[in-house]
Write an enzyme that holds these catalytic residues in place. Sequence first.
Site, PDB file in Angstrom:
ATOM      1  N   LYS A 295      27.957  -9.968  -1.250  1.00  0.00           N
ATOM      2  CA  LYS A 295      29.389 -10.542  -1.035  1.00  0.00           C
ATOM      3  C   LYS A 295      29.309 -11.817  -0.003  1.00  0.00           C
ATOM      4  CE  LYS A 295      31.966  -7.446  -2.700  1.00  0.00           C
ATOM      5  NZ  LYS A 295      32.840  -6.392  -1.866  1.00  0.00           N
ATOM      6  N   ARG A 330      27.404   0.734  -3.485  1.00  0.00           N
ATOM      7  CA  ARG A 330      27.631   0.150  -5.054  1.00  0.00           C
ATOM      8  C   ARG A 330      26.764  -1.349  -4.894  1.00  0.00           C
ATOM      9  NH1 ARG A 330      31.533  -3.472  -6.979  1.00  0.00           N
ATOM     10  NH2 ARG A 330      32.143  -2.885  -9.029  1.00  0.00           N
TER      11      ARG A 330
END
Length: 356
Positions: A295, A330
């Site tokens: 991210k 994840r």
Amino acid sequence: MRTLLRPTAFVDSPFGHDGKVARLAGGLNWFAAVELLTVSDGKRVGAEIVSVEQLEAHLDDGFAAVWNNLTAARAPLQLGQRTVRLDQPQVMGIVNATPDSFSDGGQFADAEAAAVAGSLMSEAGAAIIDVGGESTRPGAKPVWEGDEIERVEPIVRRLAAGGAAVSVDTRKADVMTAALAAGAHMINDVSALTFDQRSAETVAAAGVPVVLMHHQGKPDEMQDNPRYGDVVVEVYDWLAQRVEAAEAAGIARSSILVDVGFGFGKTVAHNLALMNNLALFHGLGCPLVLGASRKRTIGALSNEAPADERLGGSLALALKAAEQGAQVIRVHDVPETVQALKVWRGLRDQALTPRV
């Protein structure tokens, strides 16, 4: 005024600490204290750290239900023929069949290549493979459900036929239905069943586990200027409401997982605050999913490293999540994350081996 409970003061093992430590969500982590967070008007206005021993003597003061949520073991996920235990962190591998996902968009030439990639993730130790056909990165535009089905259905079918536990990452009821018919065992909805009014009944009828993720705003605008009075409290309360709504729709609480939505309508500071307070969210009584892999926050903290150069930061966040009891992590980089968690697990196993 109300009080939230955040486990803290984690210890290596419970041995020699009878009555002084508690086990977090039936997992591999033990904590010796709880931070009592006083909340007023949606914001934290006070904090006090008390020992587990002190707190357990005063559970009648209104903390019993939340305490049970914090300490109760999470039921394993039954995903087809596979049983995924949640007494230890598990890896969920990401397969994006999209041309525009922020990290791996357009990586796979066709469904066969995507399915092979998912199979390799399973072989590398991923307990679940999460297949997505619509990018929900910041600025992404919606995809017509027909196109989304065309992208994910053949991948799901191939992976399920090969014995993988498959999740489908979608916000749309028709895509959920098609993926479940193709063999998917789980739904991962970044809208927490708010995007499509038929999605909750679809999940309830199928009787499959579902991940409810927090978000603020639509993908094409969520990073324009995200604002919170207190991001930790607001995300906690929003997820609590979504869990209640899912239960009201007929979804068993044991089938509900929650995700704080790292990067979905949040600044770097918001994301870091949620990571630092992740253990608090066990108070919802549901398994925690953490999706922070590659991210932008990692890039922001490391000289704007591009998405494909964020492995180190991804592993740091994965281990931070494991240390706070997150059950499902994840990730894009499955072999590396599995290895990191194996080393972490080795440390925990050694600490939890009775002294002789």
